[in-house]
Design an enzyme around this catalytic site. Sequence first.
Site, PDB file in Angstrom:
ATOM      1  CB  SER A   1     -33.364   2.208 -75.479  1.00 21.05           C
ATOM      2  OG  SER A   1     -32.116   1.520 -75.609  1.00 21.05           O
TER       3      SER A   1
ATOM      4  CG  ASP B   1     -38.381   2.241 -75.000  1.00 25.24           C
ATOM      5  OD1 ASP B   1     -39.471   2.733 -74.644  1.00 25.24           O
ATOM      6  OD2 ASP B   1     -37.767   1.374 -74.334  1.00 25.24           O
TER       7      ASP B   1
HETATM    8  P1  13P Z   1     -39.229  -4.133 -68.555  1.00 21.58           P
HETATM    9  O1  13P Z   1     -37.949  -3.726 -67.910  1.00 21.58           O
HETATM   10  O2  13P Z   1     -40.260  -4.503 -67.560  1.00 21.58           O
HETATM   11  O3  13P Z   1     -39.053  -5.169 -69.604  1.00 21.58           O
HETATM   12  O4  13P Z   1     -39.809  -2.810 -69.308  1.00 21.58           O
HETATM   13  C1  13P Z   1     -39.283  -2.406 -70.548  1.00 21.58           C
HETATM   14  C2  13P Z   1     -39.754  -1.045 -70.956  1.00 21.58           C
HETATM   15  O5  13P Z   1     -40.657  -0.468 -70.405  1.00 21.58           O
HETATM   16  C3  13P Z   1     -39.065  -0.426 -72.101  1.00 21.58           C
HETATM   17  O6  13P Z   1     -39.491   0.877 -72.321  1.00 21.58           O
HETATM   18  O1  G3H Z   2     -36.961   1.118 -70.539  1.00 22.42           O
HETATM   19  C1  G3H Z   2     -35.818   0.877 -70.892  1.00 22.42           C
HETATM   20  C2  G3H Z   2     -35.500  -0.286 -71.745  1.00 22.42           C
HETATM   21  O2  G3H Z   2     -35.514  -1.477 -70.998  1.00 22.42           O
HETATM   22  C3  G3H Z   2     -34.234  -0.049 -72.491  1.00 22.42           C
HETATM   23  O3  G3H Z   2     -33.130  -0.209 -71.678  1.00 22.42           O
HETATM   24  O4  G3H Z   2     -31.785   1.876 -72.017  1.00 22.42           O
HETATM   25  O5  G3H Z   2     -30.710  -0.259 -71.233  1.00 22.42           O
HETATM   26  O6  G3H Z   2     -31.502  -0.032 -73.596  1.00 22.42           O
HETATM   27  P1  G3H Z   2     -31.693   0.388 -72.150  1.00 22.42           P
HETATM   28 ZN    ZN Z   3     -39.971   1.962 -70.552  1.00 22.37          ZN
END
Ligand code: 13P
Ligand code: G3H
Ligand code: ZN
Length: 309
Positions: free
Chosen positions: A50, A82
Amino acid sequence: MPLVTSSEMFKKAYEGKYAVGAFNVNNMEIIQGIVDAAKEEQSALILQVSAGARKYAKHIYLMKLVEAAIIDSGLPICLHLDHGADFEICKMCVDGGFTSVMIDGSHLPFEENIALTKKVVEYAHANGVTVEGELGRLAGVEDAVKVSAKDASYTDPDQAVEFVQRTGVDSLAIAIGTSHGAYKFKDEPQLDFARLEKISNLLPGYPLVLHGASTVLPEFVEKCNNYGGEIQGAQGVPEDMLLRAGKFGVCKINIDTDLRLAMTASIREHFAKNPSDFDPRQYLSPARDAIKAMVKHKIKNVLNSSNSL
Ligand code: 13P
Ligand code: G3H
Ligand code: ZN
């Protein structure tokens, strides 16, 4: 074995009716735990980063850790951004060696989401990188119980077809009732399988993605809380629903919260039992093992992706 894109993985997953786990990574122990599990299960694997993880660990460290994991394990791994928020972060990840990026324009009006996603697709494809888009908004706990909110935020099947055709995006994250974090449902967990089936029928052979797909297994929440945690709620997506989604073209399932819970439960337990310890290796080794056990569990019971290499 170099980093790979998601193309081949999704083709095989679609045909085999299983999903590839996309696990969020932030540091070495998380990467090692996930990769060890995938190796033992001989499973296809996506590691995703992320913007927050990239800021925390730095792009270059995560890149090099994943490269090391590939050399060490011999596994083909897809490294994915992500929730890319704009063109610039997607470009940085394409230029910086990622093999897949997500552009998340789901909060934008339809035409703006299309324009942004198309721009990322053009740049990424010119550089051999695959792209995930998103259409529809993941449910909030309150939204899930309101039908009007559901219709407004869940993915519209006809729009999904138009979105895929006009953007050329390689996979599409859809909203059918899942949500991020440790508290997903106020009442009975429910996913809109009729909507999923409709989208899947309208896009035959096309890989769909489920975000917010942690199961939030009660034993891990309880363990955190038994050792001093105060984590609220424990309503995740039931495992049988995720397995079922794999039969309707869902080729990628995102998991972050369950890894966080497994790791945190292990570290809390360690300190409760060893209050005088201050050697990071002593608490990070069992934490890494906990990540590995969680990922093996997911591969076997949620993704059905064992022996998919
Ligand atoms: P969860 O919070 O359900 O693990 O989802 C993670 C996610 O979608 C990351 O993009
Ligand atoms: O969808 C989000 C993921 O769980 C990543 O979370 O932005 O705190 O790293 P983060
Ligand atoms: Zn997500």
